[in-house]
Each structure stands twice: as C-alpha cells, then as structure tokens.
Design an enzyme around this catalytic site. Structure first.
Site, PDB file in Angstrom:
ATOM      1  CB  CYS A   1      25.752 -14.258  17.254  1.00  0.00           C
ATOM      2  SG  CYS A   1      26.968 -14.845  18.437  1.00  0.00           S
TER       3      CYS A   1
ATOM      4  CG  ASP B   1      -5.881  13.200   7.895  1.00  0.00           C
ATOM      5  OD1 ASP B   1      -5.230  12.516   7.072  1.00  0.00           O
ATOM      6  OD2 ASP B   1      -6.916  13.802   7.589  1.00  0.00           O
TER       7      ASP B   1
ATOM      8  CB  CYS C   1     -13.408 -16.106 -10.310  1.00  0.00           C
ATOM      9  SG  CYS C   1     -12.132 -15.471 -11.422  1.00  0.00           S
TER      10      CYS C   1
ATOM     11  CB  CYS D   1      -8.093 -16.665  -9.732  1.00  0.00           C
ATOM     12  SG  CYS D   1      -8.736 -14.990  -9.884  1.00  0.00           S
TER      13      CYS D   1
ATOM     14  CG  ASP E   1      -2.981  14.646   4.757  1.00  0.00           C
ATOM     15  OD1 ASP E   1      -3.473  15.269   3.802  1.00  0.00           O
ATOM     16  OD2 ASP E   1      -3.130  14.981   5.935  1.00  0.00           O
TER      17      ASP E   1
ATOM     18  CG  ASP F   1      -3.265  18.624   6.028  1.00  0.00           C
ATOM     19  OD1 ASP F   1      -3.402  19.149   4.917  1.00  0.00           O
ATOM     20  OD2 ASP F   1      -4.226  18.213   6.718  1.00  0.00           O
TER      21      ASP F   1
END
Length: 904
Positions: free
Chosen positions: A96, A766, A25, A28, A770, A530
C-alpha cells in the site's frame, strides 16, 4: 499561423507563486528573478522581498515547478514546503505504501512522501502553490482508502480513535457475515462425507445453494479486495489486494463455470471450489480485523502522551481567575495551578511552592520541588501545594508537543534495515503471480500425470479428492500459492517494531529522531563521553579540607592546633567577595557545612597567585605554592598531601593565617592569643591547611561506565582539561582511553579519527558546545536537554541530565533491533516455508495439498504473529531502569481524579 501559434502558447501558460526564504535585499530579488527567467519556458518572474514570494509565468510543457525549486536552491536560497499529515485507514503492510506513494509523487508540487502502514500515517511534503491539501486527500481516497487529516490536540486524537474504531467495526461486520456463511458452505461441500452425512440434509451439497451462499460473500465482505485492486491497476500499480482478488476470483469463477457449464473443460462438477472462495474471504477478513484491532495498540505510547495534554487552564486576567481551554493560553499569561491539577503549559513559577510529578515527561519517578524562579512543564501533575507561574511556551511550542512531534517524526522514518524488506515487497506481487502461473502450468502438464492418486487429500482434513481433474488440481495449487505468498508480515516487521521502540524510549525520556538513529545506536561500538557536565557536575565544589599539624605556639600555653572546619571558614571568608568560580565553590562549600562565614574587612586579589584578606583583624592568605613561597610560608608539612590531591585532578589551594587566628578558635588558645599582646596580631601568617576543589563526578557516572562496558562497548572520555586532571577522572571511572586538551573546535576531528579506525561512534555531550562532534558521530546523543528538545543537535535526545540514560538508550535500541530481526526472520521464514508447501512440495510424498482456505489462515497468522511479537515491547523496561519504576502515563491518568477531588 504564427499569430495562432502564439495565442495557443499564451493559453497554455500557467502561473505559480513560490515561497522563497533567505532573501535580504534588492540584490537578492534581482538574483532570483534572473535565475528564474533563465529557465526555458519561463515567460516572466516577479519577486517580492517583503512577502518572500516569487510569481512565475511559465509553459508547463517546457518547465516544471521542480526545475524552479532547483534553480532557486542552486543559487543559495530555499523554497520552504508545507507538510500534510494524514491518517489513512485500510492500508496493509507491504505494497500500500508503494501504491499511495507513486500516486502522490505523480502530483505536481509534491516533494516527498513518507508512509508508515504500521501507524496508518502518510506524511506529504508539498508546495501549496502547486497542489492543495484537498487534492492530495482526494488522490488517496480515489485509491480506495479512508483519509483524514491528522491534527494536534485531544480533538484530533478523538477523531483518529473514532476512525480506527470505524475500521474495526467494518471488518467485524464483514467477519460476522463471512464466517457463518463460510461455515455453512464448507459443511455443505463436505456433507457427503461421514460423519457429516449422518446428520446434515443432502440438499446442503446442492451446487446452486452453495452458489447462492457464496455469492453474497464475494460481493459483500470480499468486495473491498476487488475495488482496491482496480483502483491500483488503473494507475498501473499492484498491491496485496490483487493477490486476494485473484485467488478469490479464480476459485469463485471456476466454481460458477463448473456449476452451470460442467462440460466447459475446467474440471466438471467435482471441481467446484465454492468453499475455497468462501473461506478465503472469511480468513482474509479475519486477518484484516485482527490487524485493525492490534495495530493501534503498538502506538499506545504516543496516545498516552497525547492524553497528558491538559484541556483546561486557570488564568489570572484583570485580577480575576478565569478558566479557559489550555490551547488558548498565551505567552505571558499568569496561570494558577492547584493540587491535583495538571500544569497547562510551560512556564516559570512566580509564587508558591509545590512538588510536581514530571515522570510522564522525563521518566523521573520522584516528584520535583518547585519554587519561585523554577521552570514547570505542561502536562506534568501538581501533587501538593498551589502556585502561580508565567507561561513561556504554549501550543505546539510546549515540551510535551515537541516530544510528541519528535516521536511521531521518528515513527514515520525508515531504517536502513527496512530497505531489504521494501525491495522484496516492491517486486513481490508480480513475482507471485508469475510463480502461480508457473505452478499451474507445471501441475497441469507434468505434475498431475506424475503423482496424482485417488488418495489425494487436503492437509489436515480426512476428505479425499479422488474426482479432482488435472485442471482442478493445477488451479487449486496455484490459487493456494497466490494466497499463501502474501508479504504482509514482511512489510509490517520493521515499522511496527520501530514504532514500539521509539515510543518506549519516549517513556523514559529518550527521544530517537528517526528509525535510522535507533539502528545506528544498536550498532555503536565506541561511546565518547564529554567530561564536563556529562561525567562531572560541571561546576567546582570542595572535595577535601586538611588542617596543618600543630603550628608552633605563640605566646603562653600549648597550641591545640586548628580544625578542618576552621580552615574552610577562613578560606571562605577570604573568598567571600571573589567572583572566581573556585572562590565561589569554597564559599558554597562552607555554607553547605553550616559554617558561619564572616565578612572580610579587607580583600585583595593577587593575579595568578591567589587572594589576601583581613578577617576579624587577622591576616589570611589563600593561594598556590608560589604565593606561599613569596611570603616565606613553609608548606612542607602538607606538601605530600597536596601532591596526592593534585594527582587526583584536583586544584589545591593553601591557606595561611596569623598564629593568633589559628589559636583563637579554641578555648585554651584564646588566652594564649590574648596573652601574646597586640604584637600577636601582626605576626607573620603560618600554614593553616589546604583546600582542594574539583569538578566532582556525578553519582551515577561510575555505574554507567561499568554498564556500558558490560554491554561490550569501548568507552572514551574527551575533554579540554589538562592531561593530569583528565587522567585522574578517567582512573576513578575506569575509562581506558582519554582524549585530553581537545578544544571544542577539534572535537569533531577526534571523533573522525575514531571512525577512521573502523569504529561506529556515539558522542555524548551537552548539545550546544559539542554540536559539531555530535553531528560528526554516527550517533550524537544530546544529554540533559531538559524540556527544550526542539533546539537540540544530535540523533538522540536525552531529556534528563543522567548518564544512565545513555545506557538505557543503547538497551532500548538493541531491544528494538532484536525485535526487528525477530519479525523479519519470522516474516521471511514464513514465506520461505509456506511458498514451497503451497506449491505442492508435500504432494509427491504424502498425496496432500494445502487448501486455499488453510493458506489464508496461515497468511493471517503470520501477520498476527509479527504484531503480537511487537506488542511484547509494551512491557519492556531497559535493564538499567529496572527497580522502583516510574509511574506510567496510564497510572498518572488514573491518579488525576482522586487528586483533583482532594484539591477541591
């Protein structure tokens, strides 16, 4: 004067445009402008919300672009940077990266530089408004390296291959020049000694001839070392080229002085080291050639994946088939794939049926059937039928592109173990020069007088150096120290192994997001799994169906009882209209057994208890014990079995039905039911049996747990389920530690508790529910991500939904770290042994010294050994994957042609 000062300051002002992300906005905009104007040296700041840009006028003497970035980020916004990936040829491991890194970081607007000499890649994060890509490439070129921008697609791969081949060709030409000339110089130098003196003409030992033969070597193939050294020195940087240039230059210069000015005090005519300079060039060029040939092979996995990118696609446009380049397919296009063709982009099948080989992406060797609604992945190979699909992800958004990007990013990161090697290599060059000077002074002032004898020889040669003076001996040994100390192998050890390991993981559908993830995975001591969707299938299914013992007879004749199939059929009929997951599981179980499930004539849900229904005119009840008790149904005949099933973590539902239903399915019972008259249909339901439903364990879970334990890992299971269910699953799988009744928001805290015990924890989940726990763990493994790998949280992504890949990930990581340690052991071991030998350790005992040319051979051998050791990873298969192997990308590529011919 004041006016002139203001004019001077005005002329010194610069303007820069910064991208700003996160503004929403006008407030900001004001916030960013105020923060920028508050910096000393900023004259004006204008922010455009729509464009997401901030224009700043500033005095570079008082304010830097980095200060603007910091103040913007400090107030909660972001300054996104661009990324430039470069292929830089001519780099050698060890220094290098420091040379190039320091030069690039000195450029305004360069945020970060990541360099991997093992893959010849330089990745630069920079602000386009402050520095251009052209300026970055120009800076690297000014250091003496060949630079090209890495692109995407087959064309970029071809260009990279051409540049690598050009480097190999250049070093091959240097080698073809240096070796014949070097051999002639060496033969000429020792032509006075037998047996060479018997067949070589005496003029070959002429110093002017040796000078004439050595000079083209030094200014031809050897020129690259002097040029690259100068490019670094003029920016205050050193690299291994300085070691080479110093060694070659010292040997050549002293030889020239002693040839033309033998009385200059540098050892005289016998201290001409033309053969040392010539063979130094020859052996170092040999090392460069072997590195150029073998380094590209360690990144074979990436190139194999890039080869899978299809070049052409058949698109249906305006009702006609049109062949277009694969990178021109747009989202929403309908594509046609015939047998033997590659799927051009990711999409969803609209019509047709086929089996698709996805091994090159997932590592799964068995072709996967595809029909309407199934997803297909770009780069996979269509085996049998033809189908049409709608494109959903194209270009850089395809799974194959995401995988390549992840692997490439992983290969440009540095593992913590590399910090030691980088620290050593970073201070090595100047240290070696200081050591070489100290060695020279020692042998000049002390060593020569203490130990020099006329039997002085070069190691592995029969030739005596009895005329070698004090200066000649001191110079010979110090030059040997310079050459033999090269830290090439130290710099190459870790990145080469990490590149091979991450590439090998990608072959099996295991994507490490960085070298740090590989190292952390190898150090894991506890694996937390899990339960739902990881160890189990994630959806309930029927596990047990038990029929009640023979119920009392109704009407005439004996009761033959009821079958388990009939119990399941009645339960499925009652649940056919239910949307409850358990009900759907029962219906699905009946259908899988081929049972005919009739529709329910009446259905009613009893909240918290079960359901009741009328099936074929008979009353059926399905529910828990409370429902049976309320309806006065005796369940004592099956109560023991029900409790046993419940202790196994299963959900038990009792089935009751009118007696006529129980008897109606058997031949004799039918007459009995009918004989009972119409009253039989209104008899109270009796216990028919029980149906047990559970989230079943995956077929590979038990084996995976056993393999993890064999690897010495502790295994724990985490779930939100109740303690009894969790314990039952854990008992079946042999898991000792169970974290039950843990809601998703508390999973990260449970992982933290394990870490507080001093454990290195891997969390397998998953990747969505999680996510906090995956982020908290030392290693987060997102399993079953499928092909949309870009969205996954975690440090390791397992594309397939197979817990055996957790085992494979640990095995690949451990094999990679073993390789790293072997490489580092050889690299540091080489320097630890070679430097004392080069410094003259053997001389007091055997009167032998290592020659500079032998030092060059040993140096080249050390780097080659590390590279060859790394190449062993190409044939590695994780032990858990050994057996029927998935076809390699190379084999898939070979299969395409005959399939295409068959399809056409």
């Amino acid at each position: 004067m004041a006016v002139e000062e203001r004019e001077r300051q005005k002329d010194a002002l610069q303007e820069v445009t910064l991208p700003v992300a996160g503004m929403t906005c006008a407030a900001c905009v004001r916030k960013v402008e105020k923060a920028l104007k508050g910096l000393p040296g900023v004259q004006d700041a204008t922010v455009n919300l729509s464009a997401g840009k901030a224009g700043v006028v500033f005095d570079p003497a008082a304010c830097a672009v980095a200060d603007m970035e910091k103040v913007i980020e400090d107030i909660g916004y972001e300054v996104p940077a661009s990324r430039l990936n470069l292929l830089v040829l001519g780099m050698t491991p060890g220094h290098c990266d420091i040379v190039i890194g320091n030069a690039l970081r000195a450029l305004p607007g360069v945020r970060a530089v990541t360099i991997n000499p093992a893959t010849d890649t330089v990745s630069v994060e920079y602000l386009e408004s402050a520095v251009s890509a052209a300026a970055i490439k120009k800076t690297v070129r000014s250091l003496g390296y060949d630079v090209s921008e890495k692109g995407e697609g087959e064309d970029a791969m071809d260009r990279e291959r051409q540049l690598r081949q050009a480097e190999v060709r250049r070093q091959l030409i240097n080698m073809l020049v240096s070796w014949p000339l070097g051999a002639i110089v060496m033969l000429g130098t020792f032509s006075d000694y037998r047996p060479l003196s018997e067949f070589l003409p005496s003029f070959m030992n002429n110093k002017i001839l040796l000078f004439a033969l050595t000079t083209p070597l030094v200014i031809g193939p050897g020129r690259q070392f002097f040029v690259n050294s100068w490019n670094g020195l003029r920016r205050g940087l050193t690299d291994m080229n300085l070691l080479y240039a110093t060694g070659i230059g010292a040997a050549y210069l002293i030889a020239v002085i002693n040839t033309f000015f033998p009385d200059a005090g540098f050892g005289g005519e016998r201290a001409t080291f033309f053969e040392a300079a010539a063979l130094l060039v020859a052996f170092i060029v040999l090392g460069r050639y072997l590195e150029a040939v073998t380094r590209g092979r360690t990144s074979q996995a990436i190139r194999n994946l890039m080869k899978l990118r299809p070049k052409r696609a058949t698109v249906i446009r305006d009702g006609r088939e049109t062949e277009v380049p694969a990178d021109e397919v747009e989202i929403g296009d309908v594509c046609l794939v015939r047998p033997g063709e590659s799927v051009p982009v990711d999409g969803v099948v609209l019509e047709g049926y086929s089996a698709v080989d996805e091994s090159m992406v997932t590592g799964e060797s068995i072709p996967v059937e595809k029909r309407d609604g199934d997803e297909v992945t770009g780069g996979t190979l269509n085996k049998t039928g033809a189908f049409r699909f709608r494109a959903t992800r194209v270009g850089a958004g395809t799974a194959l592109s995401q995988i390549i990007k992840l692997v490439e990013e992983a290969q440009t990161t540095k593992a913590p173990i590399q910090a030691l090697a980088d620290k050593v290599a970073g201070h090595f060059i100047l240290g070696v020069h200081a050591l070489a000077l100290a060695v020279f002074l020692f042998w000049f002032f002390a060593g020569f007088g203490l130990w020099f004898t006329e039997d002085t020889r070069l190691v592995l040669t029969p030739y005596k150096l009895e005329d070698l003076g004090v200066f000649g001996l001191a110079l010979l040994i110090s030059v040997t120290v310079l050459v033999i100390s090269c830290p090439c192998a130290v710099g190459l050890a870790t990145p080469a192994a990490m590149m091979a390991g991450t590439g090998k993981g990608a072959e099996f559908g295991i994507l490490f997001k960085g070298a740090d993830a590989v190292e952390a995975t190898a150090r894991v001591r506890v694996v937390v799994l899990d339960k739902t969707g990881t160890l189990t299938k994630g959806e309930p299914s029927v596990t047990d169906v038990l029929a009640a013992p023979n119920p009392p007879s109704v009407g005439r004749g004996p009761s033959p009882g009821i079958t388990a199939d009939e119990v399941l059929r009645l339960a499925a009929a009652a649940e056919k209209n239910s949307e409850h997951p358990l009900g759907e599981a029962i219906v699905r179980g009946a259908q899988q057994r081929g049972l005919d499930v009739p529709p329910a004539e009446r259905f009613g849900s009893i909240p918290g208890h079960g359901v009741e229904a009328t099936v074929e005119g008979r009353e059926v009840l399905l529910g828990n014990r409370k429902l049976m008790a309320e309806r006065g149904i005796d369940v004592s005949a099956l109560i023991a079995e029900a409790e046993r099933l419940e202790n196994e973590g299963k959900t038990v539902m009792f089935v009751a039905a009118s007696p006529s239903v129980i008897l109606s399915r058997e031949g004799g019972g039918t007459q009995a039911a009918e004989g009972a008259g119409s009253d039989a249909g209104h008899s109270a339901p009796q216990l028919a049996g029980v149906v047990a439903v559970a989230d079943t364990i995956k077929d590979t879970s038990a084996r995976a747990i056993g393999e993890l334990k064999r690897l010495g890992l502790r295994v724990a299971m985490m779930t939100g389920d109740n303690r009894r269910t969790a314990d039952a699953i854990a008992r079946q799988l042999g898991i000792g530690r169970v974290l039950a009744e843990v809601p998703p928001q508390d999973k990260a805290a449970e992982v933290r508790k394990l870490q507080d015990e001093g454990q290195t924890v891997a969390m397998v989940g998953d990747g969505v529910n999680d996510a906090p726990a995956l982020a908290q763990a030392n290693v987060g493994m997102a399993i079953g991500s499928g092909t949309d790998v870009a969205k996954e949280t975690g440090h390791v992504i397992l594309i397939r939904d197979d817990i055996l890949d957790v085992v494979a990930a640990v095995q690949v990581a451990r094999a990679t770290m073993r390789l790293v340690k072997q490489n580092l052991f050889w690299a540091f071991g080489y320097n630890a042994a070679a430097i004392p030998l080069g410094a003259g350790l053997l001389y007091p005992f055997f009167s032998q010294v290592v020659s500079p040319e032998l030092a060059a051979l040993l140096m080249a051998t050390s780097s080659l050994s590390v590279t060859m050791n790394t190449l062993r990873m190409r044939g590695y298969r994780p032990p858990i994957k050994r057996g029927p192997s998935a076809p390699s990308p190379e084999r898939v590529e070979r299969e395409r042609e005959p399939l295409l011919e068959a399809g056409s």
